[in-house]
Design a protein around this motif. Structure first.
Motif, short mmCIF file in Angstrom:
data_model
loop_
_atom_site.label_atom_id
_atom_site.label_comp_id
_atom_site.label_asym_id
_atom_site.label_seq_id
_atom_site.Cartn_x
_atom_site.Cartn_y
_atom_site.Cartn_z
N GLU A 208 0.61 -1.06 -0.09
CA GLU A 208 0.33 0.07 -0.07
C GLU A 208 0.83 1.41 0.20
OE1 GLU A 208 -2.79 0.00 3.15
OE2 GLU A 208 -3.24 -2.29 2.74
N ALA A 209 2.06 1.01 0.35
CA ALA A 209 3.50 2.32 0.12
C ALA A 209 4.16 1.69 -1.01
CB ALA A 209 3.54 2.39 1.42
N PRO A 210 5.11 2.98 -2.10
CA PRO A 210 6.14 2.61 -2.39
C PRO A 210 7.27 1.64 -2.23
CG PRO A 210 5.46 4.47 -2.52
CD PRO A 210 5.15 4.14 -1.08
N THR A 211 7.33 1.21 -2.92
CA THR A 211 8.82 -0.28 -2.37
C THR A 211 9.40 0.67 -2.82
OG1 THR A 211 7.64 -1.94 -4.60
CG2 THR A 211 9.55 -2.04 -3.85
N PRO A 212 10.26 -0.04 -1.65
CA PRO A 212 11.70 0.90 -1.41
C PRO A 212 12.26 0.59 -2.45
CG PRO A 212 11.35 0.02 0.64
CD PRO A 212 9.94 -0.72 -0.82
N ILE A 213 13.40 2.13 -2.11
CA ILE A 213 13.98 2.30 -3.71
C ILE A 213 15.28 1.92 -3.63
CG2 ILE A 213 12.66 3.49 -5.45
CD1 ILE A 213 13.93 5.92 -4.21
N GLY A 214 15.77 1.68 -2.18
CA GLY A 214 17.06 1.07 -2.10
C GLY A 214 17.13 -0.21 -0.57
N PRO A 215 18.33 0.22 -0.05
CA PRO A 215 18.45 -1.40 0.87
C PRO A 215 18.23 -0.54 1.83
CG PRO A 215 20.81 -0.49 0.56
CD PRO A 215 19.69 0.09 -0.72
N TYR A 216 16.49 -0.96 2.13
CA TYR A 216 16.01 -0.07 3.68
C TYR A 216 14.23 -0.73 3.79
CZ TYR A 216 13.70 3.43 0.81
OH TYR A 216 13.04 4.69 -0.14
N SER A 217 14.04 -0.48 4.46
CA SER A 217 12.82 -1.11 5.08
C SER A 217 11.89 0.18 5.01
CB SER A 217 12.79 -1.79 6.35
OG SER A 217 13.62 -2.92 6.36
N GLN A 218 10.94 0.03 4.51
CA GLN A 218 9.38 0.75 4.64
C GLN A 218 9.40 1.53 5.89
OE1 GLN A 218 6.15 -0.87 3.36
NE2 GLN A 218 6.68 -0.33 1.19
N ALA A 219 9.77 0.35 7.41
CA ALA A 219 9.47 0.94 8.74
C ALA A 219 9.74 -0.20 9.67
CB ALA A 219 8.02 1.59 9.12
N GLN B 228 9.24 9.09 2.74
CA GLN B 228 8.23 8.59 2.07
C GLN B 228 8.20 9.98 0.88
OE1 GLN B 228 6.69 5.73 0.80
NE2 GLN B 228 7.36 4.70 2.50
N ILE B 229 8.09 9.73 0.16
CA ILE B 229 8.15 11.10 -1.34
C ILE B 229 6.97 10.11 -1.87
CG2 ILE B 229 10.82 11.53 -1.47
CD1 ILE B 229 10.78 9.18 -4.25
N ALA B 230 6.75 11.36 -3.01
CA ALA B 230 5.10 11.28 -3.50
C ALA B 230 5.19 10.27 -4.81
CB ALA B 230 4.82 12.67 -4.30
N LEU B 231 5.66 8.87 -4.56
CA LEU B 231 5.44 7.64 -5.62
C LEU B 231 3.80 7.53 -5.60
CD1 LEU B 231 8.92 6.28 -5.42
CD2 LEU B 231 8.08 7.18 -6.89
N ASP B 232 3.11 7.33 -6.80
CA ASP B 232 2.28 6.72 -5.90
C ASP B 232 2.57 4.76 -6.57
OD1 ASP B 232 0.14 4.36 -7.60
OD2 ASP B 232 -0.88 6.41 -7.63
N PRO B 233 1.82 4.31 -5.07
CA PRO B 233 2.58 3.31 -5.19
C PRO B 233 1.68 2.14 -5.80
CG PRO B 233 0.54 3.12 -3.14
CD PRO B 233 1.30 5.09 -3.71
N VAL B 234 1.06 2.40 -6.71
CA VAL B 234 0.09 1.68 -7.80
C VAL B 234 1.04 1.29 -8.80
CG1 VAL B 234 -1.18 0.82 -9.27
CG2 VAL B 234 -1.96 0.96 -6.53
#
Length: 127
Positions: free
Chosen positions: A10-21, A33-39
């Motif tokens: 439901e949130a964007p896939t990480p764009i690097g080697p890190y967890s969303q949380a 978080q940045i304004a990437l549409d998760p879909v």
């Protein structure tokens, strides 16, 4: 103390080697978080208000997936490319914290991932 990494579609896939949380104890540390549409994976940045709301919705999705809400947020960090947009960003951000807002800092930076205008991270704690 063990940690639990959080990942939601439901949130964007990480764009690097890190967890969303990451949850450690009763504390949730949310990555910026940045304004990437998760879909679609596309940026939502027609204007700074829309972009800020997209960021907040991505934070909300990660919070919700981990069993937290904006009411649990104790600290936010806001990184913006142009301090002249502070008031507009602040107005959109404030809609998510109607009472007892968290501690926060806002910092102007020269560049953000994917050349976005705003990135927000936060820390939430469950009682």
């Amino acid at each position: 103390m063990p940690k639990t990494c959080i990942l939601t579609e439901e949130a964007p896939t990480p764009i690097g080697p890190y967890s969303q949380a990451v949850i450690a104890g009763n504390t949730l540390y949310l990555s910026g978080q940045i304004a990437l549409d998760p879909v679609t994976g596309e940026l939502v940045n027609d204007n700074i208000t829309e972009e800020t709301h997209a960021v907040m919705k991505n934070l909300e999705a990660v919070l919700r997936h981990a069993g937290y809400s904006f009411q649990d947020v104790v600290k936010c960090s806001i990184f913006i490319r142009n301090m002249d947009e502070f008031t507009t960003i602040n107005d959109a951000y404030g809609m998510y914290f109607k009472s007892n807002p968290p501690a926060r800092e806002t910092v102007e930076v020269s560049r953000l991932p994917k050349n976005v205008n705003v990135e927000i991270s936060c820390i939430a704690v469950k009682s």
